[in-house]
Design a protein around this motif. Structure first.
Motif, PDB file in Angstrom:
ATOM      1  N   MET A  19     -32.464   1.904 -38.510  1.00  0.00           N
ATOM      2  CA  MET A  19     -32.464   2.970 -37.632  1.00  0.00           C
ATOM      3  C   MET A  19     -33.996   3.624 -37.688  1.00  0.00           C
ATOM      4  O   MET A  19     -34.353   4.376 -36.666  1.00  0.00           O
ATOM      5  CB  MET A  19     -31.693   4.129 -38.078  1.00  0.00           C
ATOM      6  CG  MET A  19     -30.181   3.613 -38.060  1.00  0.00           C
ATOM      7  SD  MET A  19     -29.646   3.579 -36.359  1.00  0.00           S
ATOM      8  CE  MET A  19     -29.458   5.060 -35.790  1.00  0.00           C
ATOM      9  N   SER A  21     -35.279   6.094 -39.509  1.00  0.00           N
ATOM     10  CA  SER A  21     -34.986   7.436 -39.245  1.00  0.00           C
ATOM     11  C   SER A  21     -35.050   8.116 -40.509  1.00  0.00           C
ATOM     12  O   SER A  21     -34.699   7.682 -41.686  1.00  0.00           O
ATOM     13  CB  SER A  21     -33.548   7.589 -38.705  1.00  0.00           C
ATOM     14  OG  SER A  21     -33.118   8.993 -38.685  1.00  0.00           O
ATOM     15  N   HIS A  28     -26.081  10.205 -36.943  1.00  0.00           N
ATOM     16  CA  HIS A  28     -26.495  10.014 -35.931  1.00  0.00           C
ATOM     17  C   HIS A  28     -25.677  10.291 -34.801  1.00  0.00           C
ATOM     18  O   HIS A  28     -24.412   9.863 -35.208  1.00  0.00           O
ATOM     19  CB  HIS A  28     -27.374   8.579 -35.613  1.00  0.00           C
ATOM     20  CG  HIS A  28     -28.508   8.590 -36.093  1.00  0.00           C
ATOM     21  ND1 HIS A  28     -29.642   8.942 -35.343  1.00  0.00           N
ATOM     22  CD2 HIS A  28     -29.115   8.448 -37.467  1.00  0.00           C
ATOM     23  CE1 HIS A  28     -30.956   8.775 -36.231  1.00  0.00           C
ATOM     24  NE2 HIS A  28     -30.684   8.664 -37.331  1.00  0.00           N
ATOM     25  N   ARG A 230     -31.266   1.671 -33.120  1.00  0.00           N
ATOM     26  CA  ARG A 230     -31.064   2.701 -31.987  1.00  0.00           C
ATOM     27  C   ARG A 230     -30.651   2.099 -30.621  1.00  0.00           C
ATOM     28  O   ARG A 230     -29.754   2.716 -30.098  1.00  0.00           O
ATOM     29  CB  ARG A 230     -32.581   3.348 -31.570  1.00  0.00           C
ATOM     30  CG  ARG A 230     -33.223   3.796 -32.667  1.00  0.00           C
ATOM     31  CD  ARG A 230     -32.877   5.342 -33.193  1.00  0.00           C
ATOM     32  NE  ARG A 230     -33.607   5.774 -34.283  1.00  0.00           N
ATOM     33  CZ  ARG A 230     -33.927   7.033 -34.571  1.00  0.00           C
ATOM     34  NH1 ARG A 230     -33.528   7.842 -33.675  1.00  0.00           N
ATOM     35  NH2 ARG A 230     -34.612   7.314 -35.793  1.00  0.00           N
TER      36      ARG A 230
END
Ligand code: UD1
Ligand code: MG
Length: 449
Positions: A19, A21, A28, A230
């Protein structure tokens, strides 16, 4: 719905590396709520005896998001099998079916889970039942090796040979395991594979080695997308949105261009609502029967009553309430404000912490000054009041029922019912002065050239 006992173990401790992130992958969002909460809601509705969410150390935000579901901590992220081992303590004394779910596979429906649980009990019962699917692109999913109607083993992508990769039946990650054999099987899992991880998927070959029966059932591919990147998150969002729009339309909503309308998981739209193109419904928004939502509007935490007309280009922020038949027009922003039945706020306006009484008319360019940099203050506009264009209403302020505010006023003091308030400079008009001014300016310019 199944009434037999099952415990759900939801794995959420993974690093989510793909991800890229700082936020845990399972937080998410999809349709306005964390992906793990979608899965929890689905599982919760089936009445599990226990729900355990496996998290990594420091994932307090995940624990908060899933509360009151219980969390257990997997101290190191050594693989999905290792994660289920971490849940063993929380399963102590439980003897029914253990349903393992991956928090990054949140689109699973209750109906599909029920089919897995039923399959695990059919034919005298299976030690392990795995939910397979045939994705359009098998990507990095593991493959299910089935022979003679039984599941033989699961091959992870990184450990698969060319022949394995030609198999189209993939592992969704959903697994129902007979609780009485789980512990023993987990003890046999090792990490001698391409990733050096303890794979949960190794349980199948281990069970078969002990002569236990394992089966695969097939589920719908669009429920079983795993979210690791994503791009996969966006693909899952598209699936969720398609479902939400279809449900709204089935309930009597007209969407002129459904693909451009974004809905939240909890958006409620009444019968005969029309939604024009390019509208965003953030969480907590409801729209009553017969209302019209015009193009390019943005809502969060707003309630819109029956027959109201909102937009185009309206922004309703949390606490905006639009009454029956009220109208909110273009470039109007509303926050913590009650616009009562039949009132009109049609153009270029900001209303915050305000009540607009029934049938009042708020003119173009009206601004409530509700914030002095420290505190918020309230504005009350009475029923049937008329606020002239470009009025500045400095809160706290009460404007009475039926009062009239002259255009361009800056209103600082309360206005009684039915009064007229003018709060602006008187106009000065000087006949002929424009022509004189022009002559002077022209002469000055000619002198320079
Ligand atoms: C996993 C499966 C694969 C399957 C795919 C379906 C394994 C070994 N592989 O691969 O067979 O086709 O899902 O989407 O099970 N997690 C933990 N602790 C860990 C590692 C992972 O809790 O130590 C959690 C993650 O948060 C995630 C889930 O387990 O929710 C799956 O992990 P992930 O790394 O996404 O596995 P995949 O590579 O997708
Ligand atoms: Mg995954």
């Amino acid at each position: 719905m199944s009434t037999d006992r099952f415990a759900a173990v939801i794995l959420a401790a993974g690093k989510g590396t793909r991800m890229e992130s700082d936020r845990p992958k399972v937080l998410h969002g999809l349709a306005g709520r964390p992906m793990i909460n979608h899965l929890l809601a689905t599982v919760g509705a089936l009445g599990p005896e226990r729900v355990l969410v496996v998290v990594a150390p420091g994932m307090d935000a995940v624990a908060q998001a899933v509360a009151p579901a219980r969390t257990v901590v997997q101290k190191e992220q050594l693989g999905t099998g290792h994660a289920v081992m971490a849940a063993r303590e929380g399963l102590a004394g439980f003897e029914g079916t253990v349903l393992v779910l991956y928090a990054d596979t949140p689109l699973l429906s209750g109906g599909t889970i029920t089919r897995v649980l039923e399959a695990s009990r059919a034919g005298g019962g299976a030690a392990i039942t795995v939910l397979g699917f045939r994705p359009g692109e098998p990507n990095e999913y593991a493959r299910l090796i089935v022979s003679g109607g039984e599941l033989e083993r699961i091959v992870e992508f990184k450990d698969a040979g060319d022949a394995d990769l030609r198999i189209e039946l993939c592992n969704s990650g959903v697994m129902a395991i007979d609780g009485s054999v789980l512990d023993g099987l987990l003890r046999g899992v090792g990490a001698g594979n391409a990733k050096g991880e303890y794979y949960l998927t190794d349980l199948v070959a281990l069970a078969r080695g002990r002569g236990l029966r394992c089966v695969a059932v097939e589920g719908p591919a669009d429920e079983l997308l795993g979210i690791n990147s994503r791009a996969e998150l966006a693909a899952a969002e598209a699936v969720v949105q398609r479902g939400l729009r279809a449900r709204a339309m089935a309930g009597g909503v007209t969407m002129i261009d459904p693909d451009s309308v974004w809905l939240s998981y909890d958006t409620t739209l009444g019968r005969d609502v029309t939604v024009e193109p390019n509208v965003y419904f953030g969480p907590g928004t409801s729209v009553g029967d017969g209302a019209t939502i015009r193009a390019f509007s943005h809502f969060e935490g707003a309630s819109i009553a029956a027959d109201a007309i909102v937009g185009p280009f309206a922004r309703l922020r949390p606490g905006a309430r639009v009454g029956t038949g009220a109208k909110i027009g273009n470039f109007v922003e509303i926050k913590q404000t009650d616009v009562q039945a039949g009132a009109k706020v049609n153009h270029l306006t900001y209303l915050g912490d305000t009540v607009v009484g029934a049938k009042a008319n708020v003119g173009a360019g009206t601004i409530t000054c509700n914030y002095d940099g420290y505190t918020k203050a309230q504005t009350h506009i009475g029923a049937g009041a008329f606020i002239g264009s470009n009025a500045t209403l400095i809160a706290p302020l009460r404007i009475g029922d039926g009062a009239y505010i002259a255009a361009g006023s800056t209103v600082t003091d309360d206005v009684p019912d039915d009064a007229l308030a003018l709060a602006r400079e008187r106009q000065v008009t000087k006949p002929g002065r424009a022509a004189k001014l022009r002559a002077r300016l022209q002469a000055a310019k000619a002198a320079k050239t």
